[in-house]
Design a protein around this motif. Sequence first.
Motif: not given
Length: 228
Positions: A63-72
């Motif tokens: 979810p964090a990746l999908q929301q752009g909160k983390i790059d990888l």
Amino acid sequence: QTLTQIKQRGKLIVGTEPTFPPFEFVDEKNQVVGFDIDIAMELAKRLGVKLEIVSLPFDSLIPALQQGKIDLAIAGMTITKERAKVVDFSKPYFEANQAIVVRKDSKFEPKKLEDLVGQKVAVQLGTTGDLVVSDITGINVVRFQKFTDAFLELQNGRVDAVVLDEAPAKAYVKKFSKFSISSIVDTGETYGIAVKKGNKELLNFVNQTLDIMKGSGQYNKLLQKWFE
Ligand code: GLN
């Protein structure tokens, strides 16, 4: 995030779940370190930016990746069909199987997953270990966000086994002499670094870096550093 945007921001943001030694864990100095973290450092170095590690529950990484909160997400994450529908994975960078960990004094020696039927088994929420035990009817699955908590339950006798990836299982057994691995379940998994779906530029950069690290011997040095 494009590579240009990451460079402008001046930092690469990597999500991980740091109770997974030797890939990612918190050391005596309260730093998140490990094999994956060294790969993340190399990626940041090659981009000329700082590395920011964000610790999240394992099931929050996608979810964090999908929301752009983390790059990888670099978290010993198994490449699965289901996950590959929602994120993109790098080339495989490590092979893994599941391990069943028990207390040495318990006389309980499960040799296969089916031997866990009727028992209480701790896993990390949303992992492949969770999936394989949840697939079998009759196992009482107890899910934790942290492996450290799962092992505390095993130590206290509140669960009969912990199921997790082989390399971290070995690391926990090495650290806590009360535990032992009663069997390895051949699941034939491979780990990949996950990027937001469609971020080809970042994915290519990650793949190129992995290739360079393997070609230069740096990858083997990291294996020696973290797995002996
Ligand atoms: N490899 C397992 C998975 O992807 C466990 C990863 C982890 O707990 N960090 O589900």
